[in-house]
Each structure stands twice: as C-alpha cells, then as structure tokens.
Design a protein around this motif. Structure first.
Motif, PDB file in Angstrom:
ATOM      1  N   LEU A 182     -35.468  28.705  16.257  1.00 37.84           N
ATOM      2  CA  LEU A 182     -34.971  28.926  17.618  1.00 37.84           C
ATOM      3  C   LEU A 182     -34.565  27.608  18.277  1.00 37.84           C
ATOM      4  O   LEU A 182     -33.596  27.541  19.041  1.00 37.84           O
ATOM      5  CB  LEU A 182     -36.040  29.624  18.474  1.00 37.84           C
ATOM      6  N   PHE A 183     -35.302  26.561  17.964  1.00 36.08           N
ATOM      7  CA  PHE A 183     -35.007  25.244  18.523  1.00 36.08           C
ATOM      8  C   PHE A 183     -33.600  24.800  18.118  1.00 36.08           C
ATOM      9  O   PHE A 183     -32.798  24.376  18.953  1.00 36.08           O
ATOM     10  CB  PHE A 183     -36.057  24.250  18.024  1.00 36.08           C
TER      11      PHE A 183
ATOM     12  N   ARG B 296     -31.156  26.730  17.106  1.00 31.76           N
ATOM     13  CA  ARG B 296     -30.175  27.631  17.738  1.00 31.76           C
ATOM     14  C   ARG B 296     -29.895  27.172  19.169  1.00 31.76           C
ATOM     15  O   ARG B 296     -28.753  27.179  19.619  1.00 31.76           O
ATOM     16  CB  ARG B 296     -30.708  29.063  17.764  1.00 31.76           C
ATOM     17  N   ARG B 297     -30.948  26.767  19.865  1.00 32.75           N
ATOM     18  CA  ARG B 297     -30.806  26.339  21.248  1.00 32.75           C
ATOM     19  C   ARG B 297     -29.878  25.133  21.340  1.00 32.75           C
ATOM     20  O   ARG B 297     -29.025  25.032  22.201  1.00 32.75           O
ATOM     21  CB  ARG B 297     -32.200  26.011  21.815  1.00 32.75           C
TER      22      ARG B 297
ATOM     23  N   PRO C 100     -28.034  28.401  25.294  1.00 33.30           N
ATOM     24  CA  PRO C 100     -29.020  29.406  25.742  1.00 33.30           C
ATOM     25  C   PRO C 100     -28.584  30.819  25.376  1.00 33.30           C
ATOM     26  O   PRO C 100     -27.409  31.157  25.458  1.00 33.30           O
ATOM     27  CB  PRO C 100     -29.053  29.208  27.261  1.00 33.30           C
ATOM     28  N   GLU C 101     -29.557  31.650  24.947  1.00 27.68           N
ATOM     29  CA  GLU C 101     -29.271  33.038  24.566  1.00 27.68           C
ATOM     30  C   GLU C 101     -30.362  33.920  25.159  1.00 27.68           C
ATOM     31  O   GLU C 101     -31.490  33.499  25.321  1.00 27.68           O
ATOM     32  CB  GLU C 101     -29.347  33.232  23.050  1.00 27.68           C
TER      33      GLU C 101
END
Ligand code: UDP
Ligand code: MG
Length: 313
Positions: free
Chosen positions: A250-251, A253-254, A259-260
C-alpha cells in the motif's frame, strides 16, 4: 462390611424415580456375579426425595451400600471424585443412576480388567440419541483427539471400569474442573474400549444442556493441552507477516499512484474478521486464566454433609 473386590460408584442428582430400579438391578447382577462388592451412591444435592430413598436403600443393605450426601450441587464429576476418595475395592466401576448404562454389562467390564487392562472405556452400541447429537459428538471426538491426544471413541458414556491405582492417581490430582474418563485415560498404561448397550433414560430428564456440554469441552481442551494457545500464536504470526507485506504494498501504491479510497469495504470486512479472531483469542486466554484462578483459590471442591456407611470388619 467385608473388604470388597468391586466398588461401584454412582452419582445421583434428582433421580428419585430411578433409584428403586437401579438398586434392584445392580444388586441382582452383583449378587449373581458372586464377587464381594460395595455400591457408593453420592447424592449431589438433590432436591427431590432422593435423600430419603438413598437412606432407605442403605438400611436395607448396610453391608453393600454406602451413601454420601453433599451439601449442595457440585456436579457429576465432583460426585464421582467423592466416591473415588472412599472406594475400598480393587476394581472401580462408574455408572449413571438413570439406567442409560445397563448394570448387566458390569461383568463384561470386570472381565476386561481381569485380563490385564487398567482402564476399560465403553462405546455405546446403538446409542439412543438423535442424529444431530451423534454427528456433534463425532466432530468433537476428532478435535479432542487431535488437540489433547486422548483417544476416546465415546466420551459421553460413563459406564467404565478402572484399576485401583488409576483411581488413586485421579484422586491425587486436585484439579477444580476435571473430566474423569480423560484424566484416568492419561494415567492408564493398558487402556481398552468395549461395546456396551445403551438405553434411553428410564425416568426424569437429562441434566446436561448443550451449554454444559460446550463448557465440558472447553475444560477438556484447556485441561489437557496448550495447543489452542499455540495455534493462536501461530495464527497471529502469520497474520502479522501478511499484513506487513500488505502495508509495504500500500505504501508503494500511495507513492506511485496517489491517494485512493477504493476497496474500503473489503478492508472493513478484513478488519471485522480480525477483530473477531482477536476476541476469540482473548476468550481462549481467559479459559486458561479461569482455570488457574479456580485452582489457586483452593476452595474445597465439594462439601460432604453426611455419610451412611459401615466400617470394614
Ligand atoms: N448428575 C449429578 N450431578 C449433576 C448432574 C448429573 O450427580 O449435577 C448425575 C445424574 O444423576 C446421573 C449422571 O450424573 O446419574 C448423568 O447425568 P444425566 O443422565 O443427566 O446426563 P446425560 O446422560 O444426559 O449425559
Ligand atoms: Mg443420562
């Protein structure tokens, strides 16, 4: 009373309608069998006329019958322990008072002991219970055997026989919540199981609810093994590792996507699941702590109000 060879131990709780029948069948089987015997009946705080009936049975056969009256209801297993503390025989047999276990099977159990076994368990032949109840027992057996290593085809049948040394060991283990067949099994060196008849309850109603059975199984798991705690630890480690990977993912992806907020409900589902598992873990830990609490408290497990018995002469 002469020193008996057989000691029959029967816990009794509100069984007024069964006692006369139990008495006459036990006496006739044992008289015919020809070995010296005693029958110890423990009144587990009955509220019906059980007390008066037991006293009457003692009056009729003071050389064979011994009666112990508890001061309240301490449970079937504590009643049996009180009997075990007093036995004078070499072979000990336990039996329910409701005639679900036919006394006529006693000689079969005794013979199995005499051929060299120190624990004779029993399997109910054509068990008189519902299909659902039988399946529940099967599942329960599977889990118990895996977790505790106690092999017992039919843990609900109390018609069992033990050699004296096994019973002395059971009495010596001062545990607050115990399940006697399992404890005895763990002290036996030559256990065996044989098939016995099983009947529907003769009169009165069962004292076991589903809830009580569930509690009994918690006691079995926590009383004989640490596997539930260890499984839980392993699960915790696996979840921690997976979530670490997830956090790293997730890190990135961020950083690379921004932001999602999609998949929020999936995340909720996962969180709720883990929350549930955490609560369960707390419960398991609590079971062990409860056991420790009961044992350090060291209150008496039962209180005997009165006994009716003759000394050996
Ligand atoms: N019993 C007891 N104390 C209790 C509950 C039961 O001494 O608190 C005795 C009861 O009188 C019987 C035996 O334990 O002799 C087995 O009880 P029950 O027949 O109700 O259990 P089930 O056969 O339904 O498992
Ligand atoms: Mg019964």
């Amino acid at each position: 009373m002469i020193k008996p060879y057989l000691s029959v131990v029967v816990p009794v709780y509100n069984e007024a309608d069964n006692l006369e029948n139990l008495y006459s069948r036990l006496i006739s089987v044992l008289d015919k069998y020809g070995k010296s015997y005693e029958i110890i009946l423990i009144n587990d705080g009955s509220r019906d006329t059980t007390e008066a009936i037991l006293n009457d049975l003692y009056q009729r056969r003071p050389d064979h019958i011994r009666v112990v009256h508890f001061n309240g209801n301490f449970g079937q297993h504590m009643a049996i322990i009180a009997g075990f503390e007093r036995v004078r025989g070499d072979i000990i047999i336990t039996l329910d008072a409701d005639l679900q276990n036919p006394p006529e099977e006693i000689p079969k159990l005794v013979e199995a002991i005499e051929t060299g076994h120190d624990y004779v368990g029993s399997i109910r032949k054509n068990r008189q219970d519902t299909w659902f109840r039988r399946q529940a027992s099967r599942l329960n057996n599977l889990i118990r055997a895996r977790i505790t290593g106690i092999v017992m085809t039919d843990q609900g049948c109390m018609l069992r026989a033990y050699k004296r040394h096994v019973i002395d060991a059971v009495v010596a283990s001062r545990e607050s919540s115990i399940y006697i067949p399992a404890l005895a099994y763990s002290y036996a060196s030559h256990p065996i199981e044989i098939e016995v008849e099983h009947h529907a309850r003769a009169a009165g109603e069962s004292k076991y609810s589903l809830y009580k059975l569930l509690r009994l199984n918690f006691d079995l798991m926590t009383g004989f093994s640490l596997v539930p705690l260890q499984l839980f630890t392993i699960f915790g480690i696996v979840v921690s590792l997976l979530s670490t990977l997830f956090v790293v993912y997730l890190f990135f992806r961020r950083i690379f996507i921004g932001p999602e907020a999609e998949g929020m409900f999936t995340l909720f589902a996962i969180v709720y699941f883990l929350f549930g598992v955490t609560l369960m873990g707390l419960g398991i830990v609590g079971e062990y702590i409860g056991r420790i609490y009961k044992d350090v408290r060291q209150r008496p497990f039962f209180i005997v109000r009165e006994t009716k018995e003759k000394e050996i002469s």
